[in-house]
Design a protein around this motif. Sequence first.
Motif, PDB file in Angstrom:
ATOM      1  N   SER A   1       0.988  -1.119  -0.101  1.00  0.00           N
ATOM      2  CA  SER A   1      -0.073  -0.052  -0.230  1.00  0.00           C
ATOM      3  C   SER A   1       0.749   1.358   0.048  1.00  0.00           C
ATOM      4  O   SER A   1       0.575   2.252  -0.435  1.00  0.00           O
ATOM      5  N   LEU A   2       2.088   1.147   0.573  1.00  0.00           N
ATOM      6  CA  LEU A   2       2.886   2.360   0.773  1.00  0.00           C
ATOM      7  C   LEU A   2       3.421   2.863  -0.944  1.00  0.00           C
ATOM      8  O   LEU A   2       3.632   4.028  -0.874  1.00  0.00           O
ATOM      9  N   LYS A   3       3.243   1.826  -1.628  1.00  0.00           N
ATOM     10  CA  LYS A   3       3.510   2.387  -3.193  1.00  0.00           C
ATOM     11  C   LYS A   3       2.579   3.462  -3.698  1.00  0.00           C
ATOM     12  O   LYS A   3       2.951   4.388  -4.408  1.00  0.00           O
ATOM     13  N   ARG A   4       1.421   3.441  -2.854  1.00  0.00           N
ATOM     14  CA  ARG A   4       0.518   4.908  -3.399  1.00  0.00           C
ATOM     15  C   ARG A   4       1.150   6.036  -2.878  1.00  0.00           C
ATOM     16  O   ARG A   4       0.528   7.081  -3.528  1.00  0.00           O
ATOM     17  N   GLY A   5       2.144   6.375  -2.034  1.00  0.00           N
ATOM     18  CA  GLY A   5       2.682   7.457  -1.573  1.00  0.00           C
ATOM     19  C   GLY A   5       2.008   8.290  -0.567  1.00  0.00           C
ATOM     20  O   GLY A   5       0.751   8.124  -0.516  1.00  0.00           O
ATOM     21  N   ARG A   6       2.649   9.013   0.195  1.00  0.00           N
ATOM     22  CA  ARG A   6       1.855   9.818   1.225  1.00  0.00           C
ATOM     23  C   ARG A   6       1.321  11.070   0.615  1.00  0.00           C
ATOM     24  O   ARG A   6       2.089  11.720  -0.287  1.00  0.00           O
ATOM     25  N   LYS A   7       0.126  11.227   0.652  1.00  0.00           N
ATOM     26  CA  LYS A   7      -0.516  12.644   0.117  1.00  0.00           C
ATOM     27  C   LYS A   7       0.332  13.702   0.617  1.00  0.00           C
ATOM     28  O   LYS A   7       0.685  13.783   1.862  1.00  0.00           O
ATOM     29  N   PRO A   8       0.682  14.797  -0.166  1.00  0.00           N
ATOM     30  CA  PRO A   8       1.269  16.009   0.111  1.00  0.00           C
ATOM     31  C   PRO A   8       0.246  16.739   1.240  1.00  0.00           C
ATOM     32  O   PRO A   8      -0.935  16.793   1.172  1.00  0.00           O
ATOM     33  N   VAL A   9       0.853  17.777   2.103  1.00  0.00           N
ATOM     34  CA  VAL A   9      -0.039  18.073   3.299  1.00  0.00           C
ATOM     35  C   VAL A   9      -0.932  19.080   2.380  1.00  0.00           C
ATOM     36  O   VAL A   9      -2.045  19.346   2.806  1.00  0.00           O
ATOM     37  N   GLU A  10      -0.347  19.838   1.111  1.00  0.00           N
ATOM     38  CA  GLU A  10      -1.190  20.777   0.543  1.00  0.00           C
ATOM     39  C   GLU A  10      -2.459  20.258  -0.142  1.00  0.00           C
ATOM     40  O   GLU A  10      -3.397  20.766  -0.294  1.00  0.00           O
ATOM     41  N   GLU A  11      -2.331  18.815  -0.260  1.00  0.00           N
ATOM     42  CA  GLU A  11      -3.645  18.233  -0.952  1.00  0.00           C
ATOM     43  C   GLU A  11      -4.806  18.012   0.191  1.00  0.00           C
ATOM     44  O   GLU A  11      -6.044  17.932  -0.249  1.00  0.00           O
ATOM     45  N   VAL A  12      -4.245  17.911   1.341  1.00  0.00           N
ATOM     46  CA  VAL A  12      -5.289  17.439   2.394  1.00  0.00           C
ATOM     47  C   VAL A  12      -5.775  18.549   3.353  1.00  0.00           C
ATOM     48  O   VAL A  12      -6.601  18.457   4.075  1.00  0.00           O
ATOM     49  N   VAL A  13      -4.921  19.656   3.533  1.00  0.00           N
ATOM     50  CA  VAL A  13      -5.301  20.697   4.429  1.00  0.00           C
ATOM     51  C   VAL A  13      -5.827  21.754   3.728  1.00  0.00           C
ATOM     52  O   VAL A  13      -5.170  22.363   2.752  1.00  0.00           O
ATOM     53  N   HIS A  14      -6.829  22.450   4.156  1.00  0.00           N
ATOM     54  CA  HIS A  14      -7.643  23.538   3.771  1.00  0.00           C
ATOM     55  C   HIS A  14      -7.688  24.569   4.751  1.00  0.00           C
ATOM     56  O   HIS A  14      -8.042  24.400   6.002  1.00  0.00           O
ATOM     57  N   ARG A  15      -7.068  25.677   4.399  1.00  0.00           N
ATOM     58  CA  ARG A  15      -6.728  26.897   5.567  1.00  0.00           C
ATOM     59  C   ARG A  15      -8.022  27.862   5.339  1.00  0.00           C
ATOM     60  O   ARG A  15      -8.005  28.736   4.276  1.00  0.00           O
ATOM     61  N   GLY A  16      -8.852  28.051   6.120  1.00  0.00           N
ATOM     62  CA  GLY A  16      -9.882  29.130   5.978  1.00  0.00           C
ATOM     63  C   GLY A  16     -11.279  28.923   5.061  1.00  0.00           C
ATOM     64  O   GLY A  16     -12.009  29.098   5.557  1.00  0.00           O
TER      65      GLY A  16
END
Length: 199
Positions: free
Chosen positions: A182-197
């Motif tokens: 499953s790790l081949k999927r890679g970790r999603k970048p912070v910018e993709e999952v964090v929404h500010r405001g």
Amino acid sequence: MEFRDVVRRRRMVRNYDPDRPVPPEIVDRLLEHATRAPSAGFSQGWGFLVLESREDRERFWAAATPKTDQWQQWLVNMRTAPLIVVAHSNKSAYLDRYAEPDKGWTDRDESHWPVPYWDIDAGMASLLMLLTAVDEGLGACFFGVPPEQVTEYREAFGVPKEFTPIGAVSVGYRADDHRSKSLKRGRKPVEEVVHRGRW
């Protein structure tokens, strides 16, 4: 170990050295840290079943896992864990706590709860065990008890009906293992999952 290193090094470990038991003082720390998890209203509606003996662990694997080839293949390495801690939640403890005068609800109506915090809190307690294992130089893995196995698991260990198994944490000294596919999927970048405001 610095906390940032503990977080960075945490991963699910599925193969353990069967000849190295987890020292009692580390088992105690795992459990002590688990009980430091947050809980809504300080309800602390959790319960932990600790399985250290070979007999108890074998009974767990027999009762809590399906007999399918896929599961049995997965278990080959997992069975080497010298320690299993099963985290349980107790919904009644939360419904009772929030019916007390200082919480303002006069009933035990489950609809007051936007999500099942009893399960979430048991999950947070499990995460603290995972992080403690890393800090102690051990490996650990969190996994669930399949729904079709819950009744057999309950009967095998006399789990009271008000406690629901949320997941098990296997713990031990790491042996060589392969990283999950499953790790081949890679970790999603912070910018993709964090929404500010705004989402």
